[in-house]
Design an enzyme around this catalytic site. Structure first.
Site, short mmCIF file in Angstrom:
data_model
loop_
_atom_site.label_atom_id
_atom_site.label_comp_id
_atom_site.label_asym_id
_atom_site.label_seq_id
_atom_site.Cartn_x
_atom_site.Cartn_y
_atom_site.Cartn_z
N ASN A 132 34.12 -42.84 48.07
CA ASN A 132 34.58 -42.76 49.47
C ASN A 132 34.93 -44.13 50.07
O ASN A 132 35.76 -44.20 50.98
CB ASN A 132 33.57 -42.00 50.34
CG ASN A 132 32.23 -42.65 50.42
OD1 ASN A 132 31.83 -43.39 49.52
ND2 ASN A 132 31.52 -42.40 51.49
N GLU A 158 34.79 -41.65 38.91
CA GLU A 158 35.93 -41.10 38.14
C GLU A 158 37.07 -40.68 39.05
O GLU A 158 38.19 -40.46 38.61
CB GLU A 158 35.48 -39.92 37.26
CG GLU A 158 34.93 -38.70 38.00
CD GLU A 158 33.43 -38.81 38.34
OE1 GLU A 158 32.92 -39.93 38.48
OE2 GLU A 158 32.79 -37.75 38.48
N GLU A 227 21.24 -45.36 47.33
CA GLU A 227 21.79 -45.11 48.68
C GLU A 227 22.43 -43.74 48.62
O GLU A 227 23.43 -43.56 47.91
CB GLU A 227 22.84 -46.16 49.05
CG GLU A 227 22.31 -47.57 49.19
CD GLU A 227 21.62 -47.83 50.52
OE1 GLU A 227 21.39 -46.88 51.29
OE2 GLU A 227 21.29 -49.00 50.78
N CYS A 261 29.15 -41.49 54.50
CA CYS A 261 27.73 -41.12 54.42
C CYS A 261 27.09 -41.03 55.81
O CYS A 261 26.21 -40.21 56.03
CB CYS A 261 26.97 -42.09 53.53
SG CYS A 261 27.22 -43.81 54.01
P1 NAD Z 1 28.18 -38.44 43.16
O1 NAD Z 1 26.69 -38.52 43.23
O2 NAD Z 1 28.79 -37.18 42.72
O3 NAD Z 1 28.74 -39.57 42.16
C1 NAD Z 1 28.46 -40.93 42.36
C2 NAD Z 1 28.58 -41.67 41.03
O4 NAD Z 1 27.57 -41.21 40.13
C3 NAD Z 1 29.90 -41.46 40.32
O5 NAD Z 1 30.31 -42.69 39.75
C4 NAD Z 1 29.55 -40.44 39.24
O6 NAD Z 1 30.39 -40.50 38.10
C5 NAD Z 1 28.14 -40.85 38.87
N1 NAD Z 1 27.29 -39.79 38.31
C6 NAD Z 1 27.41 -38.44 38.47
N2 NAD Z 1 26.39 -37.82 37.84
C7 NAD Z 1 25.61 -38.80 37.28
C8 NAD Z 1 24.39 -38.78 36.53
N3 NAD Z 1 23.77 -37.65 36.22
N4 NAD Z 1 23.85 -39.96 36.14
C9 NAD Z 1 24.45 -41.12 36.47
N5 NAD Z 1 25.61 -41.20 37.17
C10 NAD Z 1 26.18 -40.05 37.58
O7 NAD Z 1 28.70 -38.89 44.61
P2 NAD Z 1 30.20 -38.98 45.14
O8 NAD Z 1 30.73 -37.61 45.29
O9 NAD Z 1 30.94 -39.97 44.33
O10 NAD Z 1 29.98 -39.66 46.58
C11 NAD Z 1 29.65 -38.94 47.72
C12 NAD Z 1 28.17 -39.05 48.04
O11 NAD Z 1 27.80 -40.42 48.17
C13 NAD Z 1 27.82 -38.40 49.37
O12 NAD Z 1 26.61 -37.69 49.24
C14 NAD Z 1 27.64 -39.61 50.30
O13 NAD Z 1 26.83 -39.35 51.42
C15 NAD Z 1 27.03 -40.62 49.37
N6 NAD Z 1 27.20 -42.00 49.86
C16 NAD Z 1 26.12 -42.66 50.37
C17 NAD Z 1 26.25 -43.95 50.90
C18 NAD Z 1 25.06 -44.68 51.49
O14 NAD Z 1 25.20 -45.85 51.82
N7 NAD Z 1 23.90 -44.06 51.66
C19 NAD Z 1 27.50 -44.58 50.87
C20 NAD Z 1 28.59 -43.89 50.34
C21 NAD Z 1 28.43 -42.60 49.83
#
Ligand code: NAD
Length: 452
Positions: A132, A158, A227, A261
């Site tokens: 995001n 990805e 996070e 987020c």
């Molecule tokens: P996601 O958890 O689907 O993926 C994040 C990353 O993790 C990607 O690079 C993905 O390939 C990887 N991943 C997926 N499964 C994994 C596993 N089992 N083990 C290790 N890595 C894995 O999240 P998203 O859809 O990319 O992002 C959206 C989410 O991120 C929302 O929930 C949002 O609130 C959160 N977010 C939080 C903050 C914060 O500061 N708290 C900031 C930005 C986004």
């Protein structure tokens, strides 16, 4: 050779591709990063700061190119991408200074002895990032890791591999070989990185994946900083300036198509001003221009079809359960969803409790401040929260009753520079920014000797 195609969510066109790192090769990348770590660490904090400081100019030079790439790959409107791209170059020096200050040793003396507390490198950090904020999220984790003397293996989302690669390419113009290595792929590559022998996983993403990482990392007690997601509340008190409250809600529910987020996802409005608030918010939402982010829109597409489906299903379910759509909520074409204002939302609806991550402002009318506070806190999440009110002291006292990690009074929840970015409850484990946040990328080490 397995490749990952990057798609433009506004058009469906292929933007480019990257080679997926075979999961068997992830440990090799970690080994290379480990071999590079001693030399990197030996440069010292000042040496690393000087080298990394050079990339500010490169980020500034490429600002427009990076902004376009972010809009094309992730979908956010160009004005938002420009702000993200601008921040990378413009804020770098300040961030480096903040980290240098945070990592200075502390000295304590007692009974004829002096202890020095050092903030040493951990070794190799695995950074796993979301889509995001496809360039600033990598920076949040990579910069403090490197400054602390660690080397890094970065796995960008990805959904936005080209942005992740473009970020790392800038740093790699000045960094020694293998100090920052990018691996590409999805969850399998993320899992392989967590299973490798990195010393720390810095992760930003969804709560579910965060929990999975924490479980997997426990086998070797790897350091984790997570996070995670949120379901941020906003409370609008009866003496609030309704127009500015509605403006804030429109900005913070719809920015980046709600894919932030700290998006405002639940709005608790006092009954007495609810009609006025809903009508102001509805007007603002319906005036927003939806379309390709490169064409001057306010609201771009959702990042992919799955995210769009999730949002539309939550809206449909809410309506079936008695909520009313005041405007928007239409899946017009491709990955687009028009910004929605929904009223009559309750905790019995999925949209009232599960992260939406889409352009939806959910309004719930409340009869008292106590009810607003209780319902705002009724969540396992705890990232940000916001209270709007006229009497500042009273508004602040309501804000102090909220259980989120970051709370804004008549403004957004994020603190001033130097304060932590911190989630409470299931929105985070560990935190970023601030002295304490930067120190999470280090090994604390205490050396004690007699004072002569
Ligand atoms: P996601 O958890 O689907 O993926 C994040 C990353 O993790 C990607 O690079 C993905 O390939 C990887 N991943 C997926 N499964 C994994 C596993 N089992 N083990 C290790 N890595 C894995 O999240 P998203 O859809 O990319 O992002 C959206 C989410 O991120 C929302 O929930 C949002 O609130 C959160 N977010 C939080 C903050 C914060 O500061 N708290 C900031 C930005 C986004």
């Amino acid at each position: 050779m397995n490749v990952l195609s990057s798609l433009n969510p506004a058009t469906g066109d292929v933007l480019g591709e990257v080679v997926v790192t075979h999961t068997d090769k992830i440990q090799d990348s970690v080994d290379r990063a480990r071999d590079a770590q001693l030399g990197w660490s030996a440069l010292g904090l000042r040496g690393r700061a000087d080298l990394l400081g050079q990339v500010a100019a490169i980020f500034s030079e490429r600002e427009q190119t990076h902004a376009r790439l972010m809009t094309q790959e992730q979908g956010k409107p160009l004005k938002e991408s420009r702000a993200e791209a601008h921040g990378l170059g413009a804020r770098l020096e300040e961030e480096i200074t903040e980290i240098v200050d945070a990592l200075q040793p502390d000295i304590l003396e007692h009974g004829g002895n002096r202890s020095t507390i050092y903030h040493d490198p951990l070794g190799v950090v695995g950074a796993i990032t979301p889509w995001n904020f496809p360039m600033s999220m990598p920076n949040w984790m990579v910069l403090p890791s490197l400054m602390a003397g660690n080397t890094v293996v970065l796995k960008p989302s990805e959904e936005t591999p080209l942005c992740g690669q473009a970020y790392a390419d800038v740093l790699n113009e000045v960094l020694p070989k293998d100090v920052l290595i990018v691996v590409h792929g999805a969850d399998d590559q993320g899992k392989a990185l967590v299973h490798s022998d990195v010393d720390m996983i810095a992760f930003t993403g969804s709560r579910e994946v965060g929990k999975h990482i924490m479980r997997e990392a426990s086998g070797t007690l790897k350091r984790v900083v997570l996070e995670l997601g949120g379901k941020d509340p906003m409370i609008v008190l009866e003496d609030a300036d309704v127009e500015s409250a509605a403006k804030f809600a429109a900005l913070n529910s719809f920015r980046n198509c709600g894919q932030v987020c700290i998006s405002t996802e639940r709005i608790f409005v006092m009954d007495s001003i609810a009609d006025e608030f809903e009508s102001a918010l509805t007007q603002l939402a319906s005036a927003l221009k939806v379309g390709d982010g490169l064409e001057g829109s306010d609201i771009g597409p959702m990042v992919n079809a799955q995210q769009r489906e999730h949002v539309l299903t939550q809206i449909d379910d809410a309506v079936m359960a008695g909520a009313t759509v005041l405007t928007g909520g239409d899946g017009t074409h491709k990955n687009f969803v028009t910004p929605a204002v929904i009223t009559g939302v309750t905790e019995q609806m999925e949209i009232g409790t599960v992260e939406t991550f889409g352009p939806v402002a959910c309004v719930t009318r409340v009869a008292s401040v106590d009810e607003a506070v209780a319902r705002a806190n009724n969540t396992r999440f705890g990232l940000g929260a916001v209270v709007f009110g006229g009497d500042e002291d009273r508004t602040e006292s309501v804000a102090r009753r909220l259980t989120a990690g970051m709370i804004g009074v008549n403004r957004s929840p994020g603190g001033v520079p130097g304060t932590p970015w911190v989630g409470a409850r299931e929105s985070g484990f560990g935190f970023h920014k601030s002295k304490e946040g930067h120190r999470q990328f280090t090994q604390t080490r205490v050396l004690t000797r007699p004072i002569r």
